[in-house]
Enzyme design. Structure first.
Site: not given
Ligand code: URA
Length: 446
Positions: A87-90, A127, A175, A190, A194-195
Site C-alpha cells: 500500500d502507498k500513502h501520500s 486520485t 479537528r 489518522s 486507515k493504512k
Molecule cells: N490526512 C489524513 O488522513 N488525516 C490527517 O489527519 C491529515 C491528513
C-alpha cells in the site's frame, strides 16, 4: 494505569491531559469510544484535542490512538492474495499523480496493491477524482471485487468505504472545526489507522514538505514520517517513507483529466522528471521492504533497475490499462488520451513578461488557482469539473525568455481562464533560486 486513575470521569481525564500527563490507551479509549457511543460530548473531545495539541501527544499516545481508531470499523483482509501486498500513502499535494504510476509499476514487478484513495479537498488533488475523468470507470467497489482485480491485474484503486475507520471521520471533522488538524501525533494516527485497516503487509509513505503540504518544513515532515513508520512497524507491518518536496507542484500538469494524461505519457517513455522520480523511489522502497531478503535496502540499485526495465518495456503501462478495463473504464485512454478524456472549451496561455530564471512556483497558490477553475472542492461533496486545469511548461530553476509560454490554462469560460492566467502570472516569479531536490530524505527504521 495506577489504581487511583482507574474509573476517572471524562472531565478528569481531560484535566490530566491539560496538566501535561500522558494518557494510557485505556483512558484514551474511554474518551474516543465514549464519543462514538454518545457518552462523551464533542465539546469534551475538542478540549482533549486542544490540550493534546498544546502539550503534545507522546509516541505511546499516538500508537494508542491509532489502535483505537483502527478498531472502530471494518478492516480489509488481503490474506487471500498471492503476491506481497503493498500500500502507498501520500499526505497530499499538487500535481501529485504518483498513485497512477506506483500502482501499475508495483503490479508489473509482482506486487499487489489494493489502494483505497480519497478525493481532492482544498488545494490538493485526489486520485479518485483523477480516475473518474476516465469514462465508465467505477471506483466504488465491494471488497471481493477489489481482491479479484488485485489478484488478476496486480493493482486496483477504489474509494474507502464509510465502514473503514469511522472514528477517524468523526475525529477529523472535529479537528477541522477546532484548529487541531496540525498535530504530528493526530495526523499520524489518522493516516496510519486507515493504512493498517486497509490490510497490506508493506506500506510506503510519501510525506510532503513545503508550501503546498501539511508540513511546511522538511524537519517536521521527517518527524511525521518517522512516527508513521514506527506505528506501522509496531503493528507488525513493513514500512518506509520518503519525505518529498512540495514547494512547487510535483508533476507538470494540475487538474484531473490532465493528470491522467500526464501519467499515461510518462509511462509511455523512459522515466524522467520529478514525478517519475518520486514514483520510482516509492516503488523501489515498497519492493525492497516487501522482499524480506533485501532487508529494506537496495544498495546495489537492483530493485530500481528492475522497475526501470518494467517501465521502459511498457509493463507498467499495460497494468494501468488492464486495471482501468477491469474497473469498467475506457482503456483506450491509454492509447489515445486526447480522444477519451474530457477537454475544456477555453485555453489560454500564461506568458513570461520578462526573461530570467524561474525562482518560485508556489504549489499551494497554483493548487488554489486550479481548484477555483473547478477542479477542486471548497466543501466535501461539491461537484468538480474533470476537464479544467493548468499544464506547466517550466519548473523552478528553468531559464525563460520574455514572451515564452510558461503554462496553459484549460477553463470552462473565458472569465475563469483570465482569472487563472492572472493568478499564474502572479504565482510564477523570477529570481535566482535553485530548486530543492525532489527527494528530501528517506526514513527506513528498524
Ligand atoms: N490526512 C489524513 O488522513 N488525516 C490527517 O489527519 C491529515 C491528513
Amino acid at each position: 494505569m495506577s489504581d487511583h486513575q482507574e474509573g476517572l470521569l471524562p472531565s478528569e481525564l481531560i484535566g490530566l491531559k491539560r496538566d501535561g500527563h500522558e494518557l494510557s490507551e485505556a483512558q484514551l479509549r474511554v474518551l474516543v469510544e465514549g464519543m462514538l457511543g454518545g457518552d462523551v460530548s464533542e465539546a469534551q473531545i475538542a478540549a482533549l484535542l486542544m490540550a493534546g495539541v498544546l502539550n503534545g501527544f507522546t509516541v505511546a499516545e499516538a500508537k494508542a490512538l491509532t489502535a483505537i481508531l483502527w478498531d472502530s470499523g471494518e478492516t480489509l483482509d488481503l490474506s487471500s492474495l498471492s503476491g506481497p501486498t503493498i500500500d502507498k500513502h501520500s499526505t497530499g499535494g499538487v500535481g501529485d499523480g504518483t498513485t497512477l504510476l506506483v500502482a501499475p509499476l508495483v503490479a508489473a514487478a509482482g506486487g499487489q496493491m489494493v489502494k483505497l484513495s480519497g478525493r481532492g479537498l482544498g488545494h490538493t488533488g485526489g486520485t479518485l477524482d483523477k480516475l473518474e475523468s476516465i469514462p465508465g470507470i467505477n471506483v466504488s467497489l465491494e471488497p471481493q471485487r477489489m481482491l479479484d482485480i488485485a489478484e488478476r491485474v496486480g493493482c486496483v484503486v477504489a474509494a474507502q468505504t464509510d465502514r473503514l475507520v469511522p472514528a477517524d471521520r468523526t475525529l477529523y471533522a472535529l479537528r477541522d472545526l477546532t484548529g487541531t488538524v496540525e498535530s504530528t501525533a493526530l495526523i499520524a494516527s489518522s493516516v496510519m489507522s486507515k493504512k493498517l485497516a486497509a490490510g497490506a503487509s508493506t506500506i510506503v509513505l510519501d510525506v510532503k514538505a513545503g508550501d503546498g503540504a501539511f508540513m511546511p518544513d522538511a524537519a517536521a515532515a521527517e518527524e511525521l514520517a518517522r512516527l508513521c513508520v514506527q506505528i506501522a512497524q509496531d503493528a507488525g507491518r513493513r514500512c518506509a517513507a520518503l519525505v518529498t518536496d512540495m514547494e512547487q507542484p510535483l508533476g507538470r500538469r494540475i487538474g484531473n483529466a490532465t493528470e491522467v494524461a500526464e501519467a499515461i505519457s510518462l509511462l509511455r517513455a523512459p522515466p524522467s522528471g520529478r514525478l517519475a522520480e518520486v514514483a520510482l523511489e516509492l516503488a523501489t522502497l515498497a519492493l525492497t521492504e516487501a522482499r524480506p531478503q533485501a532487508g529494506g535496502h537496495d544498495p546495489s540499485g537492483s530493485v530500481r533497475s528492475e522497475l526501470v526495465r518494467h517501465w521502459e518495456r511498457g509493463d507498467a503501462m499495460e497494468r494501468l490499462e488492464r486495471m482501468i478495463a477491469a474497473q469498467g473504464g475506457a482503456a483506450e485512454v491509454c492509447t489515445d488520451p486526447a480522444a477519451i478524456l474530457p477537454s475544456a472549451p477555453v485555453e489560454r496561455e500564461v506568458v513570461a513578461t520578462a526573461g530570467g530564471t524561474v525562482g518560485a512556483m508556489p504549489a499551494r497558490q497554483i493548487g488554489e488557482i486550479v481548484a477555483r477553475l473547478g477542479a477542486g472542492r471548497k466543501r466535501k461533496g461539491d461537484v468538480i469539473d474533470p476537464a479544467v486545469g493548468v499544464d506547466l511548461d517550466v519548473a523552478v530553476g528553468d531559464r525563460v525568455e520574455a514572451g515564452q509560454r510558461l503554462a496553459l490554462v484549460h477553463a470552462r469560460s473565458a472569465d475563469d481562464a483570465q482569472r487563472a492566467v492572472n493568478g499564474m502570472q502572479e504565482a510564477i516569479t523570477l529570481g535566482g533560486a535553485s530548486p530543492r531536490d525532489v527527494i528530501c530524505s528517506r526514513v527506513l527504521l528498524g
